[in-house]
Scaffold this motif. Structure first.
Motif, PDB file in Angstrom:
ATOM      1  N   HIS A   1       8.563   8.877  19.634  1.00  0.00           N
ATOM      2  CA  HIS A   1       7.833   8.287  20.900  1.00  0.00           C
ATOM      3  C   HIS A   1       7.127   6.863  20.521  1.00  0.00           C
ATOM      4  CE1 HIS A   1       7.984  12.542  21.648  1.00  0.00           C
ATOM      5  NE2 HIS A   1       8.466  12.035  22.770  1.00  0.00           N
ATOM      6  N   PHE A   2       7.637   6.560  19.234  1.00  0.00           N
ATOM      7  CA  PHE A   2       7.153   5.216  18.608  1.00  0.00           C
ATOM      8  C   PHE A   2       5.784   5.175  18.355  1.00  0.00           C
ATOM      9  CE2 PHE A   2      11.010   2.714  20.200  1.00  0.00           C
ATOM     10  CZ  PHE A   2      11.792   3.472  19.286  1.00  0.00           C
ATOM     11  N   PHE A   3       4.826   6.177  18.389  1.00  0.00           N
ATOM     12  CA  PHE A   3       3.589   6.232  17.817  1.00  0.00           C
ATOM     13  C   PHE A   3       3.515   5.549  16.520  1.00  0.00           C
ATOM     14  CE2 PHE A   3       1.273   9.613  20.671  1.00  0.00           C
ATOM     15  CZ  PHE A   3       1.981   9.223  21.829  1.00  0.00           C
ATOM     16  N   SER A   4       2.592   4.681  16.131  1.00  0.00           N
ATOM     17  CA  SER A   4       2.340   3.958  14.920  1.00  0.00           C
ATOM     18  C   SER A   4       0.909   4.313  14.313  1.00  0.00           C
ATOM     19  CB  SER A   4       2.388   2.647  15.010  1.00  0.00           C
ATOM     20  OG  SER A   4       3.542   1.984  15.627  1.00  0.00           O
ATOM     21  N   PHE A   5       1.002   4.440  13.118  1.00  0.00           N
ATOM     22  CA  PHE A   5      -0.305   4.919  12.189  1.00  0.00           C
ATOM     23  C   PHE A   5      -0.498   4.006  11.113  1.00  0.00           C
ATOM     24  CE2 PHE A   5       2.269   8.583  14.031  1.00  0.00           C
ATOM     25  CZ  PHE A   5       1.262   9.237  14.371  1.00  0.00           C
ATOM     26  N   GLY A   6      -1.854   3.647  10.965  1.00  0.00           N
ATOM     27  CA  GLY A   6      -2.231   2.727  10.087  1.00  0.00           C
ATOM     28  C   GLY A   6      -2.241   3.057   8.625  1.00  0.00           C
ATOM     29  N   PRO A   7      -2.632   2.371   7.702  1.00  0.00           N
ATOM     30  CA  PRO A   7      -2.887   2.981   6.377  1.00  0.00           C
ATOM     31  C   PRO A   7      -3.872   3.948   6.019  1.00  0.00           C
ATOM     32  CG  PRO A   7      -2.602   0.507   6.419  1.00  0.00           C
ATOM     33  CD  PRO A   7      -2.618   0.756   7.773  1.00  0.00           C
ATOM     34  N   ASP A   8      -4.657   4.108   7.072  1.00  0.00           N
ATOM     35  CA  ASP A   8      -5.889   5.033   7.008  1.00  0.00           C
ATOM     36  C   ASP A   8      -5.375   6.386   7.496  1.00  0.00           C
ATOM     37  OD1 ASP A   8      -6.098   4.379   9.669  1.00  0.00           O
ATOM     38  OD2 ASP A   8      -8.163   4.182   9.646  1.00  0.00           O
ATOM     39  N   GLY A   9      -4.150   6.356   7.911  1.00  0.00           N
ATOM     40  CA  GLY A   9      -3.826   7.508   8.854  1.00  0.00           C
ATOM     41  C   GLY A   9      -4.085   7.309  10.465  1.00  0.00           C
ATOM     42  N   SER A  10      -4.589   6.694  10.867  1.00  0.00           N
ATOM     43  CA  SER A  10      -5.193   6.934  12.494  1.00  0.00           C
ATOM     44  C   SER A  10      -4.013   6.268  13.092  1.00  0.00           C
ATOM     45  CB  SER A  10      -6.508   6.156  12.588  1.00  0.00           C
ATOM     46  OG  SER A  10      -6.479   4.652  12.294  1.00  0.00           O
ATOM     47  N   CYS A  11      -3.915   6.975  14.471  1.00  0.00           N
ATOM     48  CA  CYS A  11      -3.038   6.498  15.115  1.00  0.00           C
ATOM     49  C   CYS A  11      -3.416   5.209  15.766  1.00  0.00           C
ATOM     50  CB  CYS A  11      -2.593   7.351  16.499  1.00  0.00           C
ATOM     51  SG  CYS A  11      -1.255   6.950  17.389  1.00  0.00           S
ATOM     52  N   VAL A  12      -2.656   4.043  15.817  1.00  0.00           N
ATOM     53  CA  VAL A  12      -3.117   2.905  16.169  1.00  0.00           C
ATOM     54  C   VAL A  12      -2.386   2.221  17.405  1.00  0.00           C
ATOM     55  CG1 VAL A  12      -3.864   1.974  13.897  1.00  0.00           C
ATOM     56  CG2 VAL A  12      -1.450   1.523  14.534  1.00  0.00           C
ATOM     57  N   ARG A  13      -1.216   2.745  17.919  1.00  0.00           N
ATOM     58  CA  ARG A  13      -0.332   2.377  18.867  1.00  0.00           C
ATOM     59  C   ARG A  13       0.617   3.763  19.580  1.00  0.00           C
ATOM     60  NH1 ARG A  13       0.740  -1.561  15.954  1.00  0.00           N
ATOM     61  NH2 ARG A  13       2.519  -0.749  15.259  1.00  0.00           N
ATOM     62  N   THR A  14       0.660   3.681  20.721  1.00  0.00           N
ATOM     63  CA  THR A  14       1.756   4.621  21.226  1.00  0.00           C
ATOM     64  C   THR A  14       2.998   3.774  21.656  1.00  0.00           C
ATOM     65  OG1 THR A  14       1.137   4.579  23.498  1.00  0.00           O
ATOM     66  CG2 THR A  14      -0.065   6.166  22.319  1.00  0.00           C
ATOM     67  N   GLY A  15       3.949   4.304  21.856  1.00  0.00           N
ATOM     68  CA  GLY A  15       5.134   3.594  22.286  1.00  0.00           C
ATOM     69  C   GLY A  15       5.150   3.258  23.843  1.00  0.00           C
TER      70      GLY A  15
ATOM     71  N   VAL B   1       0.848  -1.086   0.105  1.00  0.00           N
ATOM     72  CA  VAL B   1       0.022  -0.009  -0.001  1.00  0.00           C
ATOM     73  C   VAL B   1       0.852   1.257   0.007  1.00  0.00           C
ATOM     74  CG1 VAL B   1      -1.740   1.129   1.199  1.00  0.00           C
ATOM     75  CG2 VAL B   1      -1.773  -1.346   1.441  1.00  0.00           C
ATOM     76  N   LEU B   2       0.581   2.138  -0.999  1.00  0.00           N
ATOM     77  CA  LEU B   2       1.293   3.394  -0.940  1.00  0.00           C
ATOM     78  C   LEU B   2       0.854   4.576  -0.485  1.00  0.00           C
ATOM     79  CD1 LEU B   2       3.800   4.743  -2.374  1.00  0.00           C
ATOM     80  CD2 LEU B   2       2.521   5.150  -4.627  1.00  0.00           C
ATOM     81  N   ARG B   3       1.280   5.403   0.345  1.00  0.00           N
ATOM     82  CA  ARG B   3       0.771   6.398   0.973  1.00  0.00           C
ATOM     83  C   ARG B   3       1.860   7.713   1.036  1.00  0.00           C
ATOM     84  NH1 ARG B   3      -3.214   4.470   0.594  1.00  0.00           N
ATOM     85  NH2 ARG B   3      -4.601   3.394   1.995  1.00  0.00           N
ATOM     86  N   ALA B   4       1.118   8.973   0.852  1.00  0.00           N
ATOM     87  CA  ALA B   4       1.671  10.203   0.879  1.00  0.00           C
ATOM     88  C   ALA B   4       1.081  11.101   1.922  1.00  0.00           C
ATOM     89  CB  ALA B   4       1.547  10.735  -0.473  1.00  0.00           C
ATOM     90  N   VAL B   5       2.217  11.496   2.951  1.00  0.00           N
ATOM     91  CA  VAL B   5       1.727  12.168   4.131  1.00  0.00           C
ATOM     92  C   VAL B   5       2.536  13.405   4.441  1.00  0.00           C
ATOM     93  CG1 VAL B   5       0.770  10.056   5.176  1.00  0.00           C
ATOM     94  CG2 VAL B   5       3.078  10.840   5.580  1.00  0.00           C
ATOM     95  N   ARG B   6       1.833  14.574   5.058  1.00  0.00           N
ATOM     96  CA  ARG B   6       2.600  15.489   5.665  1.00  0.00           C
ATOM     97  C   ARG B   6       3.701  15.243   6.506  1.00  0.00           C
ATOM     98  NH1 ARG B   6       2.802  19.297   1.751  1.00  0.00           N
ATOM     99  NH2 ARG B   6       0.971  20.039   1.094  1.00  0.00           N
ATOM    100  N   PRO B   7       4.733  15.699   6.622  1.00  0.00           N
ATOM    101  CA  PRO B   7       5.892  15.250   7.255  1.00  0.00           C
ATOM    102  C   PRO B   7       5.942  15.149   8.751  1.00  0.00           C
ATOM    103  CG  PRO B   7       6.706  17.347   6.567  1.00  0.00           C
ATOM    104  CD  PRO B   7       5.106  17.110   6.005  1.00  0.00           C
ATOM    105  N   TYR B   8       5.052  16.077   9.209  1.00  0.00           N
ATOM    106  CA  TYR B   8       5.335  16.036  10.853  1.00  0.00           C
ATOM    107  C   TYR B   8       4.263  15.484  11.689  1.00  0.00           C
ATOM    108  CZ  TYR B   8       8.415  19.645   9.201  1.00  0.00           C
ATOM    109  OH  TYR B   8       9.443  20.211   8.511  1.00  0.00           O
ATOM    110  N   CYS B   9       4.757  14.593  12.651  1.00  0.00           N
ATOM    111  CA  CYS B   9       4.121  13.738  13.336  1.00  0.00           C
ATOM    112  C   CYS B   9       3.008  14.538  14.389  1.00  0.00           C
ATOM    113  CB  CYS B   9       4.991  12.875  14.323  1.00  0.00           C
ATOM    114  SG  CYS B   9       4.047  11.877  15.604  1.00  0.00           S
ATOM    115  N   PRO B  10       1.812  13.992  14.422  1.00  0.00           N
ATOM    116  CA  PRO B  10       1.003  15.084  15.096  1.00  0.00           C
ATOM    117  C   PRO B  10       1.040  15.023  16.439  1.00  0.00           C
ATOM    118  CG  PRO B  10      -0.356  13.034  14.093  1.00  0.00           C
ATOM    119  CD  PRO B  10       1.011  12.893  13.612  1.00  0.00           C
TER     120      PRO B  10
END
Ligand code: FES
Ligand SMILES: [Fe+2]
Length: 362
Positions: A93-107, A63-72
């Protein structure tokens, strides 16, 4: 394009005017930021577009994604992030973001906040990765279509960075006069009017060329333009049975600054007078032997324009003459990609210092 400061000061252009404001704002539409082969699964790339970074990444399943560069979260640059399976994980801080852009995990193993990445529209076509940007923020209302893949060999690609604006790269295809003067065609004819259709245009040309030992021959060129970021040119030289399919992709990266990508494929017609098996072998062998020199020659053809684009100003209105191509209608069509008429809006630019001349990217 290395400036030769050893030459006498009266020779050649200097960067004296480079600090001036560019005449054209960033155009809206699709811009190529990479070749598809640069983004294997697990890859994270940062590329400039219109004065800002864009982070491109491809997940493990492709899956290819393009995002703005700064972590929310706290603003780390995601060009330093890592792909983990289908997620992008910020290095801070190891926050992870899924293919839909949502944050799915924190570190920290705590519930993820509702703060998604800002995704940008991205599409892949013909070996290019295109990102959409519009001055009024609208969603894509056209796309770069997929077209044929000629030949049996992988595409060849090249990229450069230089001064200039992307409109003038695309305008080149209707600047009939320069094909003879700058590129050395003996004669160039345009085959009917240029057809404009919304964000697209089409033009066909025939070039008459002459070469030592080969004599005179013709080259048929069909060009389809998609916005101010992509040209598809099919070039057929019947005398040699050579077909070349080229994708030209200029991208505005900063004020009066662009990256320029080119992707080529070639094939040779199968000689009709030979039995099919042998004809196929001849065609494939010719493509294998001539793939590299034809690509080099194509890049040299393109690069003849580089010093012109790198040093020119955008001349509006141009002082056109008999023998020019249909540049006026092209410029009227190109206005649709800007927030207002070119020449009335300028973006401020930083001072361009030494060492910012072009560099080969790949
Ligand atoms: S800044 Fe990205 S996880 Fe904290
Ligand atoms: Fe083509």
């Amino acid at each position: 394009m290395v400036r030769e400061y050893g030459r006498t000061i009266s020779e050649g252009p200097t960067p004296a005017d480079a600090a001036g404001a560019p005449a054209l704002p960033y155009p809206s539409g699709w811009s190529a930021l990479a070749f598809s082969h640069e983004l294997r699964p697990g890859t994270v790339l940062t590329r400039p577009l219109a004065g800002r970074d864009v982070v491109l990444y491809r997940t493990a399943t492709g899956v290819l994604r393009a995002v703005r560069p700064y972590c929310p979260h706290l603003g780390a640059h995601l060009g330093l992030a890592k792909v983990e399976g289908e997620d992008l994980t910020c290095p801070f801080h190891f926050f992870s973001f899924g293919p839909d852009g949502s944050c799915v995990r924190t570190g920290y193993g705590t519930p993820p906040p509702r703060s998604p990445l800002t995704q940008l529209p991205v599409q892949e076509a013909n070996g290019g990765v295109f990102v959409w940007r519009h001055h009024d923020g609208r969603d894509p209302d056209w796309s770069v279509p997929r077209w044929h893949e000629i030949g049996h060999r992988p595409a060849r690609t090249a990229a450069w960075e230089l001064a200039g604006n992307v409109q003038e790269v695309i305008e080149n295809s209707v600047d009939l006069g320069h094909f003879a003067t700058l590129h050395g065609w003996a004669k160039a004819e345009i085959d009917g009017p240029v057809a404009y259709d919304d964000a697209k245009f089409h033009v066909a040309m025939r070039a008459h060329e002459s070469a030592p030992l080969m004599g005179d021959f013709t080259v048929d060129v069909k060009v389809d333009g998609y916005g101010l970021g992509c040209l598809h040119a099919d070039v057929h030289t019947p005398r040699f049975g050579l077909r070349m399919c080229t994708m030209v992709m200029p991208t505005a990266i900063g004020p009066n600054r662009m990256q320029f990508r080119q992707l080529n494929r070639i094939s040779f017609d199968e000689p009709g007078r030979l039995p099919p098996g042998l004809a196929r072998l001849v065609s494939r062998t010719a493509a294998r032997l001539l793939d590299r020199p034809v690509f080099r020659s194509s890049c040299e053809f393109t690069a003849a324009d580089f010093p012109i684009w790198h040093h020119k100003q955008y001349q509006q209105p141009p002082r056109l003459a008999s023998g020019d191509g249909p540049i006026g209608p092209f410029r009227r069509w190109a206005k649709r990609f800007y927030p207002e008429a070119p020449g009335r809006t300028a973006v401020t630019r930083p001072h361009r210092g030494e060492g910012e001349d072009s560099a080969v990217l790949s």
